[in-house]
Scaffold this motif. Structure first.
Motif, PDB file in Angstrom:
ATOM      1  N   THR A 214      -7.915  15.033 -23.622  1.00  0.00           N
ATOM      2  CA  THR A 214      -8.464  16.315 -23.490  1.00  0.00           C
ATOM      3  C   THR A 214      -8.620  17.085 -24.892  1.00  0.00           C
ATOM      4  OG1 THR A 214      -7.555  16.408 -21.317  1.00  0.00           O
ATOM      5  CG2 THR A 214      -8.274  18.520 -22.239  1.00  0.00           C
ATOM      6  N   GLU A 215      -7.483  16.822 -25.654  1.00  0.00           N
ATOM      7  CA  GLU A 215      -7.479  17.696 -27.023  1.00  0.00           C
ATOM      8  C   GLU A 215      -8.657  17.057 -28.044  1.00  0.00           C
ATOM      9  OE1 GLU A 215      -6.360  20.607 -29.149  1.00  0.00           O
ATOM     10  OE2 GLU A 215      -5.454  20.143 -27.197  1.00  0.00           O
ATOM     11  N   GLU A 216      -8.957  15.800 -27.856  1.00  0.00           N
ATOM     12  CA  GLU A 216     -10.125  15.237 -28.626  1.00  0.00           C
ATOM     13  C   GLU A 216     -11.316  15.700 -28.381  1.00  0.00           C
ATOM     14  OE1 GLU A 216      -9.788  10.835 -28.822  1.00  0.00           O
ATOM     15  OE2 GLU A 216      -8.085  10.794 -29.819  1.00  0.00           O
ATOM     16  N   VAL A 217     -11.580  15.715 -26.948  1.00  0.00           N
ATOM     17  CA  VAL A 217     -12.692  16.282 -26.436  1.00  0.00           C
ATOM     18  C   VAL A 217     -12.855  17.688 -26.709  1.00  0.00           C
ATOM     19  CG1 VAL A 217     -14.004  16.842 -23.993  1.00  0.00           C
ATOM     20  CG2 VAL A 217     -12.728  14.764 -24.478  1.00  0.00           C
ATOM     21  N   LYS A 218     -11.819  18.393 -26.494  1.00  0.00           N
ATOM     22  CA  LYS A 218     -11.970  19.847 -27.218  1.00  0.00           C
ATOM     23  C   LYS A 218     -12.340  20.185 -28.571  1.00  0.00           C
ATOM     24  CE  LYS A 218      -9.099  24.000 -26.908  1.00  0.00           C
ATOM     25  NZ  LYS A 218      -7.778  24.552 -26.656  1.00  0.00           N
ATOM     26  N   ASN A 219     -11.905  19.303 -29.398  1.00  0.00           N
ATOM     27  CA  ASN A 219     -12.016  19.421 -30.822  1.00  0.00           C
ATOM     28  C   ASN A 219     -13.552  18.944 -31.120  1.00  0.00           C
ATOM     29  OD1 ASN A 219      -9.328  20.084 -31.554  1.00  0.00           O
ATOM     30  ND2 ASN A 219      -9.053  18.060 -31.767  1.00  0.00           N
ATOM     31  N   VAL A 220     -13.997  17.987 -30.315  1.00  0.00           N
ATOM     32  CA  VAL A 220     -15.442  17.616 -30.374  1.00  0.00           C
ATOM     33  C   VAL A 220     -16.217  18.859 -30.160  1.00  0.00           C
ATOM     34  CG1 VAL A 220     -17.394  16.313 -29.562  1.00  0.00           C
ATOM     35  CG2 VAL A 220     -15.182  15.184 -30.123  1.00  0.00           C
ATOM     36  N   VAL A 228     -15.979  29.471 -30.963  1.00  0.00           N
ATOM     37  CA  VAL A 228     -14.619  29.821 -31.450  1.00  0.00           C
ATOM     38  C   VAL A 228     -13.595  29.218 -30.476  1.00  0.00           C
ATOM     39  CG1 VAL A 228     -15.430  31.644 -32.664  1.00  0.00           C
ATOM     40  CG2 VAL A 228     -14.768  31.927 -30.324  1.00  0.00           C
ATOM     41  N   ASN A 229     -13.701  29.098 -29.113  1.00  0.00           N
ATOM     42  CA  ASN A 229     -12.566  28.661 -28.468  1.00  0.00           C
ATOM     43  C   ASN A 229     -13.198  28.067 -27.226  1.00  0.00           C
ATOM     44  OD1 ASN A 229      -9.964  28.187 -27.240  1.00  0.00           O
ATOM     45  ND2 ASN A 229     -10.038  30.416 -26.256  1.00  0.00           N
ATOM     46  N   VAL A 230     -12.592  26.895 -26.523  1.00  0.00           N
ATOM     47  CA  VAL A 230     -12.652  26.108 -25.313  1.00  0.00           C
ATOM     48  C   VAL A 230     -11.675  26.371 -24.453  1.00  0.00           C
ATOM     49  CG1 VAL A 230     -13.407  24.066 -24.306  1.00  0.00           C
ATOM     50  CG2 VAL A 230     -14.184  24.800 -26.935  1.00  0.00           C
ATOM     51  N   HIS A 231     -11.993  26.790 -23.257  1.00  0.00           N
ATOM     52  CA  HIS A 231     -10.786  27.145 -22.110  1.00  0.00           C
ATOM     53  C   HIS A 231     -11.072  26.430 -20.745  1.00  0.00           C
ATOM     54  CE1 HIS A 231     -12.267  30.832 -20.201  1.00  0.00           C
ATOM     55  NE2 HIS A 231     -12.653  30.987 -21.451  1.00  0.00           N
ATOM     56  N   ASP A 232     -10.337  26.351 -19.895  1.00  0.00           N
ATOM     57  CA  ASP A 232     -10.488  25.849 -18.506  1.00  0.00           C
ATOM     58  C   ASP A 232     -11.293  24.664 -18.260  1.00  0.00           C
ATOM     59  OD1 ASP A 232      -9.093  28.214 -17.142  1.00  0.00           O
ATOM     60  OD2 ASP A 232     -11.057  29.255 -17.328  1.00  0.00           O
ATOM     61  N   ILE A 233     -10.754  23.867 -19.398  1.00  0.00           N
ATOM     62  CA  ILE A 233     -11.476  22.239 -19.599  1.00  0.00           C
ATOM     63  C   ILE A 233     -10.964  21.447 -18.647  1.00  0.00           C
ATOM     64  CG2 ILE A 233      -9.768  21.503 -21.253  1.00  0.00           C
ATOM     65  CD1 ILE A 233     -12.243  20.128 -22.678  1.00  0.00           C
ATOM     66  N   SER A 240     -15.206   4.613 -11.316  1.00  0.00           N
ATOM     67  CA  SER A 240     -15.071   4.099 -12.385  1.00  0.00           C
ATOM     68  C   SER A 240     -16.063   4.378 -13.313  1.00  0.00           C
ATOM     69  CB  SER A 240     -14.744   2.834 -12.248  1.00  0.00           C
ATOM     70  OG  SER A 240     -15.873   1.865 -11.668  1.00  0.00           O
ATOM     71  N   LYS A 241     -17.355   4.736 -12.893  1.00  0.00           N
ATOM     72  CA  LYS A 241     -18.542   5.034 -14.111  1.00  0.00           C
ATOM     73  C   LYS A 241     -19.009   6.226 -13.889  1.00  0.00           C
ATOM     74  CE  LYS A 241     -18.395   0.635 -14.694  1.00  0.00           C
ATOM     75  NZ  LYS A 241     -17.941   0.354 -16.021  1.00  0.00           N
ATOM     76  N   ASP A 242     -18.384   7.319 -13.181  1.00  0.00           N
ATOM     77  CA  ASP A 242     -18.905   8.484 -13.135  1.00  0.00           C
ATOM     78  C   ASP A 242     -17.821   9.581 -13.632  1.00  0.00           C
ATOM     79  OD1 ASP A 242     -21.856   8.499 -11.503  1.00  0.00           O
ATOM     80  OD2 ASP A 242     -20.606   7.358 -10.699  1.00  0.00           O
ATOM     81  N   ILE A 243     -17.790   9.934 -14.763  1.00  0.00           N
ATOM     82  CA  ILE A 243     -16.850  10.758 -15.413  1.00  0.00           C
ATOM     83  C   ILE A 243     -17.658  12.356 -15.584  1.00  0.00           C
ATOM     84  CG2 ILE A 243     -15.509  11.222 -17.437  1.00  0.00           C
ATOM     85  CD1 ILE A 243     -15.180   8.313 -17.725  1.00  0.00           C
ATOM     86  N   TYR A 244     -16.793  13.492 -15.082  1.00  0.00           N
ATOM     87  CA  TYR A 244     -17.086  14.711 -15.070  1.00  0.00           C
ATOM     88  C   TYR A 244     -16.406  15.284 -15.993  1.00  0.00           C
ATOM     89  CZ  TYR A 244     -20.176  13.714 -10.933  1.00  0.00           C
ATOM     90  OH  TYR A 244     -21.069  13.160  -9.969  1.00  0.00           O
ATOM     91  N   LEU A 245     -17.112  16.620 -16.505  1.00  0.00           N
ATOM     92  CA  LEU A 245     -16.355  17.478 -17.357  1.00  0.00           C
ATOM     93  C   LEU A 245     -16.867  18.838 -16.973  1.00  0.00           C
ATOM     94  CD1 LEU A 245     -15.708  17.598 -20.901  1.00  0.00           C
ATOM     95  CD2 LEU A 245     -17.072  19.466 -20.184  1.00  0.00           C
ATOM     96  N   SER A 246     -16.069  20.085 -16.797  1.00  0.00           N
ATOM     97  CA  SER A 246     -16.262  21.235 -16.895  1.00  0.00           C
ATOM     98  C   SER A 246     -15.553  22.173 -17.766  1.00  0.00           C
ATOM     99  CB  SER A 246     -16.342  21.751 -15.167  1.00  0.00           C
ATOM    100  OG  SER A 246     -14.815  21.939 -14.918  1.00  0.00           O
ATOM    101  N   ALA A 247     -16.030  23.166 -18.224  1.00  0.00           N
ATOM    102  CA  ALA A 247     -15.306  23.872 -19.421  1.00  0.00           C
ATOM    103  C   ALA A 247     -16.091  25.269 -19.734  1.00  0.00           C
ATOM    104  CB  ALA A 247     -15.414  23.097 -20.732  1.00  0.00           C
ATOM    105  N   HIS A 248     -15.312  26.239 -20.282  1.00  0.00           N
ATOM    106  CA  HIS A 248     -15.775  27.394 -20.756  1.00  0.00           C
ATOM    107  C   HIS A 248     -15.798  27.487 -21.998  1.00  0.00           C
ATOM    108  CE1 HIS A 248     -14.773  29.872 -16.901  1.00  0.00           C
ATOM    109  NE2 HIS A 248     -15.090  28.627 -16.368  1.00  0.00           N
ATOM    110  N   ILE A 249     -17.052  27.804 -22.770  1.00  0.00           N
ATOM    111  CA  ILE A 249     -17.063  28.091 -24.199  1.00  0.00           C
ATOM    112  C   ILE A 249     -17.179  29.135 -24.592  1.00  0.00           C
ATOM    113  CG2 ILE A 249     -17.859  25.425 -24.388  1.00  0.00           C
ATOM    114  CD1 ILE A 249     -20.552  26.618 -25.067  1.00  0.00           C
ATOM    115  N   VAL A 250     -16.572  29.849 -25.788  1.00  0.00           N
ATOM    116  CA  VAL A 250     -16.550  31.147 -26.086  1.00  0.00           C
ATOM    117  C   VAL A 250     -17.469  31.269 -27.350  1.00  0.00           C
ATOM    118  CG1 VAL A 250     -15.394  33.183 -26.779  1.00  0.00           C
ATOM    119  CG2 VAL A 250     -14.348  31.574 -24.869  1.00  0.00           C
ATOM    120  N   PHE A 251     -18.441  31.929 -27.756  1.00  0.00           N
ATOM    121  CA  PHE A 251     -19.013  32.450 -28.805  1.00  0.00           C
ATOM    122  C   PHE A 251     -18.370  33.550 -29.446  1.00  0.00           C
ATOM    123  CE2 PHE A 251     -22.474  30.148 -26.370  1.00  0.00           C
ATOM    124  CZ  PHE A 251     -22.532  28.971 -26.995  1.00  0.00           C
TER     125      PHE A 251
END
Length: 294
Positions: A214-220, A228-233, A240-251
């Motif tokens: 998760t930390e690597e994804v956040k850094n990307v 400036v920030n990513v939270h609620d990731i 095995s083939k369908d990977i999802y991501l949800s996140a809040h990004i802060v401008f």
């Protein structure tokens, strides 16, 4: 030949093997044959899952099933693996008892049945492997068929081991070789099954897929200077083939929101290396939440 027809032929042939191996295994007092039957049954279930996957690929999500039926494969794999573990432990216990109290094994049945199983497994593997070797379209159903092909190939090897054990018993009368082969096969099945049940359990628990941090994804995501920030990731898999991501990004500034579509496209592209193929991002501005819904 269509995938469905090939899988149907392989399923029927292997189900015949399972029934014959159990009946003849009990008659011939062979734990090796029964263990091989258990392994073949596991692969029958795997073939059925692959068949279902081919059918369900054409199904679109519905109003009630918004994700479709992607998780059915994982649930079936988990249940199948759990029952298989129980069966294997019972086989190992029985085999250990037979080492100390050997039972005379009808080796000729072992040789004949093992030989039949080897031929059928090898033919089924060739049937699916022929398709895989002549089709360069790496779609999801092809991956299913490749997995089924590898299972059948391993079955052919195990069946050949049963034949070898039968030959040893026939010529040398070493009946304890049968439970020893059974234990060796059981350990192999455990080795193959434990990772499957672990992976399917982790998917059902919606954990972060193996190999993704998760930390690597956040850094990307934070590489973009406007974020400036990513939270609620959250990162999870439906299959095995369908990977999802949800996140809040802060401008940093509200004005940066006008570039959201471009930034979202960049994020989607940069996360493909993790295998993440379904992304939901909510934009916010530092100090307060953005009221616009994207």
């Amino acid at each position: 030949m269509e995938n469905k027809l090939k899988l149907s032929i392989a399923i029927v042939l292997n189900m015949v093997i399972v029934v014959l191996q159990i009946i003849i295994g009990l008659y011939a007092h062979s734990m090796a044959l029964i263990t091989d039957a258990v392994h073949n049954f596991q692969d029958v279930v795997s073939l059925i899952i692959a068949y279902i996957a081919v059918l369900f690929m054409a199904k679109k999500p519905t109003e009630k099933m918004t994700f479709g039926y992607l998780r059915s494969e994982v649930m079936a794999g988990f249940i199948n693996s759990a029952f298989l573990l129980g069966a294997v432990f019972l086989i190992i216990i029985t085999s250990v008892e037979r080492i100390f109290e050997p039972v005379e094994v009808e080796s000729i049945y072992l040789i004949v049945m093992g030989g039949i199983a080897f031929v059928i497994n090898a033919f089924s593997a060739w049937l699916l492997g022929f398709h895989h070797g002549h089709d360069h379209d790496h779609r999801h159903e092809d991956l299913n068929i490749k997995a089924a092909y590898l299972h059948l190939l391993s079955d052919a090897g195990i069946s050949l081991g049963v034949v070898v054990g039968g030959v040893v018993i026939y010529f040398y009368g070493i009946n304890w070789i049968d439970p020893v082969i059974s234990i060796l096969f059981s350990l192999y099945i455990l080795k193959e099954t434990i990772p499957v049940i672990k992976k399917s359990y982790m998917i059902l628990m919606e954990s972060v897929p193996s190999g993704i941090k998760t930390e690597e994804v956040k850094n990307v995501i934070l590489r973009n200077p406007k974020i400036v920030n990513v939270h609620d990731i959250h990162i999870w898999a439906l299959s095995s083939k369908d990977i999802y991501l949800s996140a809040h990004i802060v401008f940093e500034r509200k004005e940066d929101l006008k570039d959201f579509e471009t930034i979202l496209t960049e994020i989607e592209s940069s996360l493909k290396k993790f295998g993440i193929n379904h992304i939901t991002i909510q934009p916010e501005v530092k100090g307060f939440r953005c009221e616009t819904v994207y």
